[in-house]
Design an enzyme around this catalytic site. Structure first.
Site, PDB file in Angstrom:
ATOM      1  N   GLU A  10      31.307  43.002  41.497  1.00  0.00           N
ATOM      2  CA  GLU A  10      32.307  42.011  41.877  1.00  0.00           C
ATOM      3  C   GLU A  10      32.575  42.019  43.375  1.00  0.00           C
ATOM      4  O   GLU A  10      32.956  40.999  43.948  1.00  0.00           O
ATOM      5  CB  GLU A  10      33.588  42.276  41.066  1.00  0.00           C
ATOM      6  CG  GLU A  10      34.694  41.262  41.232  1.00  0.00           C
ATOM      7  CD  GLU A  10      35.680  41.661  42.321  1.00  0.00           C
ATOM      8  OE1 GLU A  10      36.419  40.779  42.792  1.00  0.00           O
ATOM      9  OE2 GLU A  10      35.700  42.848  42.702  1.00  0.00           O
ATOM     10  N   LEU A 283      44.391  43.810  31.514  1.00  0.00           N
ATOM     11  CA  LEU A 283      44.982  45.108  31.208  1.00  0.00           C
ATOM     12  C   LEU A 283      43.888  46.157  30.994  1.00  0.00           C
ATOM     13  O   LEU A 283      44.046  47.318  31.383  1.00  0.00           O
ATOM     14  CB  LEU A 283      45.875  45.002  29.973  1.00  0.00           C
ATOM     15  CG  LEU A 283      46.666  46.250  29.571  1.00  0.00           C
ATOM     16  CD1 LEU A 283      47.478  46.796  30.737  1.00  0.00           C
ATOM     17  CD2 LEU A 283      47.573  45.950  28.383  1.00  0.00           C
ATOM     18  N   HIS A 307      34.591  42.309  36.980  1.00  0.00           N
ATOM     19  CA  HIS A 307      35.536  43.199  37.656  1.00  0.00           C
ATOM     20  C   HIS A 307      35.609  44.541  36.931  1.00  0.00           C
ATOM     21  O   HIS A 307      35.560  45.615  37.551  1.00  0.00           O
ATOM     22  CB  HIS A 307      36.909  42.522  37.676  1.00  0.00           C
ATOM     23  CG  HIS A 307      37.833  43.026  38.739  1.00  0.00           C
ATOM     24  ND1 HIS A 307      38.601  44.151  38.583  1.00  0.00           N
ATOM     25  CD2 HIS A 307      38.119  42.547  39.972  1.00  0.00           C
ATOM     26  CE1 HIS A 307      39.321  44.352  39.673  1.00  0.00           C
ATOM     27  NE2 HIS A 307      39.061  43.393  40.533  1.00  0.00           N
TER      28      HIS A 307
END
Length: 339
Positions: A10, A283, A307
């Site tokens: 990322e 989360l 990510h």
């Protein structure tokens, strides 16, 4: 010394933040190059420098390359020091991201700490205070620490000026974590924050959420805050279940109708509700480092983002192959950390 490519995967600032956190916790120095090399503004920006400074103070580190726009950094940590800290990002950079950089070290420190952070508290590309307070920190506390955050002033872009206070009572060892079942849903509610904007915006957003999620007025909240330096509109849907609480957020912006903002966050919440997982995509990303440090921990989530996979790669650089991802079916993945 570990060598880390800051442009991998990322390619954002999370690579640096994860490296700083693990370096402090494990006492392992590292060199990172090509920091944010493919971004519009490559290298270290003020938010990243605030994280480096905070980590350096807490771990008494020797640091080289901590300058704006620098794409190379060397970080050599010393022992973690508990205490009372205050960090001012100086911009609307995210207080929550700086906090998440230093939190793992402070929850493993030898004494309690308090941290005051000034900057942005509601940033479109970072966890909001509501996410921290409702979703992330309760799970951190399940792992043995006692972390409490209080919002004293909201900070939006571009001025910032928000103020966040955090108290941290540490634990000697993070407890293992197992969250494979969401449990029954206890409550669904929505919160709209308006700063220096007409009140009808909140009403229009809540009307959409009421209709789409069949919520009663008792589950709809409007917060008017005209004490900030900027205009701001944040719409959050909080889903509280037996074993976990999730928080989904969308941000209003100039030219985007209020109804569209509400539709965005409703879509996020409905996607989560329609898939039998306890942990949402964002989360999951926030929990990776903690379950790696705890060991023998697992949770079920949706398809991991780039990510998340980049974060896992950085963890592997520091800790070896302690993390595994296993696809369960079309919609569910289990992430597991070895003991």
């Amino acid at each position: 010394m570990l060598n880390i490519d800051g442009s991998q995967g990322e390619g954002g600032g999370q690579i640096l933040r994860t490296a700083l956190a693990l370096s402090m916790c494990l006492g392992r120095p590292f060199r990172i190059h090509s920091i944010r090399a493919n971004r519009r503004r490559p290298g270290l920006q003020y938010q990243h420098l605030a994280a480096v400074k905070a980590a350096a103070i807490i771990s008494q580190a020797n640091v080289e390359g901590a300058a704006k726009d620098s794409q190379t950094l060397i970080f050599k940590p010393g022992p973690i020091t508990a205490g009372n800290f205050q960090f001012d990002i100086g911009t609307a950079g995210s207080t929550s991201l700086v906090l998440q950089t230093i939190l793992p070290a402070l929850i493993l420190a030898s004494a309690s700490s308090s941290v005051v952070l000034e900057g942005g508290t509601h940033n479109p590309m970072a966890p909001t205070f509501e996410f921290l307070n409702y979703a992330f920190l309760p799970l951190v506390n399940q792992m043995g620490a006692n972390v409490d955050a209080s919002l004293h002033r909201r900070g939006f872009t571009p001025q910032g000026g928000g103020l966040l206070h955090v108290s941290i009572k540490p634990t000697t060892q993070l407890q293992s974590f197992d969250l494979r079942q969401r449990g029954n849903i206890i409550q669904r509610r929505a919160e709209v924050i308006l700063a220096n904007l007409p009140s009808h915006i909140a009403q229009r957003e809540l009307d959409v959420i009421r209709h789409r999620l069949s919520l009663t007025n008792e589950c709809l909240y409007s917060i008017i805050d005209n004490n900030t330096q900027d205009v701001g509109n944040v719409v959050s849907i909080i889903i509280e279940s037996e074993n976990v609480t999730e928080c989904f957020t969308a941000f209003g912006k100039k030219g985007l109708p209020a109804e569209r903002v509400a539709e965005q966050v409703v879509t996020m919440a409905q996607t989560y509700l329609n898939v039998d997982v306890p942990i949402g995509v964002h989360l999951a990303d926030q929990l990776l480092l903690l379950i790696a440090l705890a060991g023998d921990s697992r949770f079920i989530t949706m398809q991991p983002s780039l990510h998340t996979r980049t974060n896992l790669a950085v963890i592997e650089t520091f800790m070896g192959s302690v993390m595994t991802i296993q696809q369960i079916d079309d919609n569910r993945w289990e992430i597991y950390s070895k003991g």
